[in-house]
Write a protein that holds these residues in place. Structure first.
Motif, PDB file in Angstrom:
ATOM      1  N   LYS A  41      25.611 -78.890  53.887  1.00  0.00           N
ATOM      2  CA  LYS A  41      26.066 -78.620  52.514  1.00  0.00           C
ATOM      3  C   LYS A  41      27.025 -77.437  52.483  1.00  0.00           C
ATOM      4  N   ASP A 162      26.124 -74.533  44.433  1.00  0.00           N
ATOM      5  CA  ASP A 162      25.076 -75.543  44.534  1.00  0.00           C
ATOM      6  C   ASP A 162      23.804 -74.820  44.094  1.00  0.00           C
ATOM      7  N   GLU A 184      26.002 -80.359  43.292  1.00  0.00           N
ATOM      8  CA  GLU A 184      25.375 -80.400  44.605  1.00  0.00           C
ATOM      9  C   GLU A 184      26.360 -80.966  45.617  1.00  0.00           C
ATOM     10  N   TYR A 185      26.242 -80.511  46.846  1.00  0.00           N
ATOM     11  CA  TYR A 185      27.085 -80.987  47.925  1.00  0.00           C
ATOM     12  C   TYR A 185      26.204 -81.602  48.993  1.00  0.00           C
ATOM     13  N   SER A 186      26.504 -82.818  49.354  1.00  0.00           N
ATOM     14  CA  SER A 186      25.690 -83.498  50.371  1.00  0.00           C
ATOM     15  C   SER A 186      26.198 -83.227  51.745  1.00  0.00           C
TER      16      SER A 186
END
Length: 186
Positions: A41, A162, A184-186
């Protein structure tokens, strides 16, 4: 060989272990490895790619610099104060065949030249981040991305957050602008 003959060796091992634990604490962080999910992330949030030189300040076991090289094909430098973790990182880098792409420096992160970094990642203590602020602003070029896990930089506005993972992205030269998005960052 008697047990008394082993005492000097045992004392040396205890001193090495104590140094390995206490020196990083004195500089500004304890060893607390980030999960690989968080590592990805952070790297995704910074939009790391093959053109980047990623510095991980307090690189621990090297997982961030290794992932930056393996998954994103970036160049990477880890700076770590703990000599045992430096050796562990270097063994992993050698084993993975990343020696040409990843470098681990044993030393104090406050004494490293960061001028060539395009991305700086850190998971230090809040007070350590504050001590680093001037160094980052003085040495990093405008546009350099700084990712901090858990701790914010007082007085800087992150350009991305995030909130679930507590990951903050700052861009040198943009720290006085408000947050553009929160996701959010995957």
């Amino acid at each position: 060989m008697t047990i008394y003959a082993l005492i000097p060796l045992l004392l040396v091992l205890i001193m090495i272990a104590a140094f390995s634990i206490l020196w990083p604490l004195a500089i500004g962080a304890a060893y607390s490895p980030s999960s690989m999910r968080v590592v990805r992330k952070m790297l995704n949030m910074a939009e790391v790619d093959s053109e980047d030189l990623v510095y991980d300040l307090g690189s621990g076991d090297g997982r961030i610099v290794i992932e930056a090289a393996r998954r994103y094909n970036a160049w990477a430098v880890g700076v770590e104060a703990d000599p045992l973790r430096v050796m562990w990182s270097k063994v992993n880098i050698l084993k993975l065949g990343l020696r040409q792409q990843v470098k681990i420096i044993w030393g104090n992160l406050f004494h490293q030249n960061l001028r060539h970094a395009t991305v700086v990642i850190l998971f230090l203590w809040g007070r350590t981040n504050e001590k680093l602020k001037d160094k980052l602003q003085d040495e990093l070029e405008p546009g350099t991305r700084v990712v901090s896990y858990v701790w914010k930089f007082e007085g800087w506005n992150p350009v991305r957050i995030d909130e679930k993972e507590r990951i903050y992205l700052y861009i040198i030269g943009n720290n006085d602008k408000p947050v553009k998005n929160s996701q959010e960052y995957s």
